[in-house]
Motif scaffolding. Structure first.
Motif, PDB file in Angstrom:
ATOM      1  N   MET A  31       3.523  -1.739  -3.560  1.00 23.34           N
ATOM      2  CA  MET A  31       3.723  -1.355  -2.170  1.00 23.34           C
ATOM      3  C   MET A  31       5.207  -1.149  -1.901  1.00 23.34           C
ATOM      4  SD  MET A  31       2.871  -3.529   1.305  1.00 23.34           S
ATOM      5  CE  MET A  31       1.114  -3.242   1.215  1.00 23.34           C
ATOM      6  N   ASP A  45      -0.645   1.200  -0.760  1.00 24.08           N
ATOM      7  CA  ASP A  45      -0.229   0.141   0.148  1.00 24.08           C
ATOM      8  C   ASP A  45      -1.378  -0.609   0.806  1.00 24.08           C
ATOM      9  OD1 ASP A  45       2.323   0.969  -0.440  1.00 24.08           O
ATOM     10  OD2 ASP A  45       2.605   2.098   1.410  1.00 24.08           O
ATOM     11  N   SER A  98       2.825  -7.858   2.359  1.00 22.91           N
ATOM     12  CA  SER A  98       3.081  -6.728   1.472  1.00 22.91           C
ATOM     13  C   SER A  98       2.325  -6.862   0.152  1.00 22.91           C
ATOM     14  CB  SER A  98       4.584  -6.596   1.201  1.00 22.91           C
ATOM     15  OG  SER A  98       5.076  -7.738   0.524  1.00 22.91           O
ATOM     16  N   ASP A  99       1.814  -5.729  -0.307  1.00 25.64           N
ATOM     17  CA  ASP A  99       1.158  -5.649  -1.605  1.00 25.64           C
ATOM     18  C   ASP A  99       0.114  -6.758  -1.789  1.00 25.64           C
ATOM     19  OD1 ASP A  99       0.704  -4.496  -4.077  1.00 25.64           O
ATOM     20  OD2 ASP A  99       2.241  -5.675  -5.101  1.00 25.64           O
ATOM     21  N   ARG A 136       5.789 -12.620  -1.498  1.00 23.81           N
ATOM     22  CA  ARG A 136       5.617 -11.403  -0.707  1.00 23.81           C
ATOM     23  C   ARG A 136       6.385 -11.542   0.612  1.00 23.81           C
ATOM     24  NH1 ARG A 136       3.364 -10.607  -4.970  1.00 23.81           N
ATOM     25  NH2 ARG A 136       1.411  -9.460  -5.330  1.00 23.81           N
TER      26      ARG A 136
END
Length: 339
Positions: free
Chosen positions: A1, A51, A214-215, A266
């Motif tokens: 991402m 993403d 994220s991710d 993250r």
């Protein structure tokens, strides 16, 4: 991402307050990557796969967003939700005693034994339920700008808006979105739906705007596999429940956003939303929100779309009701709304 750098400060000062009451330090968060409504189909699909979300700037007409917000406040004006003498456009929350406990939105929890106006609270609850079933809310969620974009993203020839759609208010210092992924609540069907979240006013993270880890879609998928493996001893209904013994309260996967992000290395990504912005996400990306620490009521929508040709969780094809939550068996009179 891809995580956008913090090129400038968000529209608030200080740290964010997490649902558990802790603080989310600035090093724990970053910005969404923006997507234009005019991006090519290949670009939006590539970002979706990479993403797990799309933050689409200015997808909806601001006047349509303002109209829905105005309608909601008009329908609840007689209940005193907003501070007397203030402009409804500013959405200043009532400063009367026990306001947070009184104006409790459907699906929220009232902590312990607290004082509140029971009669006004019930009327507000009923007004919210009526709004979620209204034609004016349905019209907003099926406007062409919304449905055409989803069809372009997914390639579906037809889509259904699930009736269990939510028009919600994040009250100052009130309940907020827990840390979760959506498939937890859709276990009676495959993970083949698109979630849409849209704020009905300019919204900074400290107003309770949605944030993603994220991710994290792969983390959500792994957690779901792990939950299923540990639930083999359970009955089918218990295993499919988001509230089984392997989960935290209400299906939360963590009560500490900052610590959770640190453990999985993250960041929480977020945005200063503007009227007309929309985010879409897949069934496994981990998301939540911080507490609204402003003095304004934040209104937002939370809805799901499916391909009628695919299987999906039929419990979501009836309007939300306190007597038919997503832990219930599949309801007999399932209906769907075609967008």
């Amino acid at each position: 991402m891809v995580v956008a750098p913090l090129s400038h400060s968000f529209g608030f000062d200080g740290h964010l307050t997490t649902p558990s009451g802790g603080k989310l330090p600035e090093e724990s968060y970053a910005r969404f990557v923006e997507t234009s409504p005019d991006a090519t189909t290949d670009e939006i699909r590539e970002r979706w796969e990479r993403d797990g979300y799309l933050y689409v700037k200015g997808l909806l007409k601001p006047e349509n967003v303002r109209a829905l917000r105005t309608k909601f406040f008009a329908e609840t004006a007689h209940l005193g939700l907003l501070e007397p003498g203030t402009d409804p456009k500013d959405a200043i929350f009532a400063k009367c005693p026990h306001a947070v406990e009184t104006y409790l939105h459907p699906g929220s929890l009232r902590p312990g034994k607290v004082s509140y106006d029971a009669e006004k609270s019930q009327k507000y609850f009923e007004a919210c339920v009526a709004a979620q079933r209204s034609e004016w809310f349905h019209k907003f969620q099926t406007q062409p700008e919304m449905t055409d974009f989803i069809k372009r993203l997914t390639g579906w020839d037809e889509l259904h808006l699930l009736k269990r759609q939510l028009l919600r208010a994040a009250m100052p210092q009130g309940d907020t979105t827990i840390i979760h992924y959506d498939q937890l609540y859709f276990r009676h069907g495959p993970p083949k739906f698109v979630t849409c979240w849209a704020p009905l006013q300019d919204t900074s993270p400290d107003m309770g705007g949605l944030m993603y880890l994220s991710d994290s879609a792969s983390i959500g998928e792994d957690m779901e596999k792990n939950f299923n493996a540990r639930a083999q001893h359970m009955s089918d209904s218990e295993r499919k429940s988001a509230f089984n013994a392997n989960m935290m309260a209400r299906g939360a996967i963590s009560n500490d956003a900052g610590q959770f992000a640190k453990e999985v290395n993250r960041k929480w990504i977020m945005a200063d939303f503007k009227e007309g912005d929309v985010v879409f996400h897949n069934p496994f990306i981990i998301h939540g929100a911080c507490v609204n620490t402003t003095d304004r009521v934040m209104i937002h929508t939370d809805t799901r779309y499916v391909n009628p040709a695919d299987g999906f969780d039929k419990r979501w094809t009836v309007f939300w009701d306190p007597n038919n939550d997503v832990t219930d068996p599949v309801l007999k009179k399932a209906e769907s709304t075609i967008a």
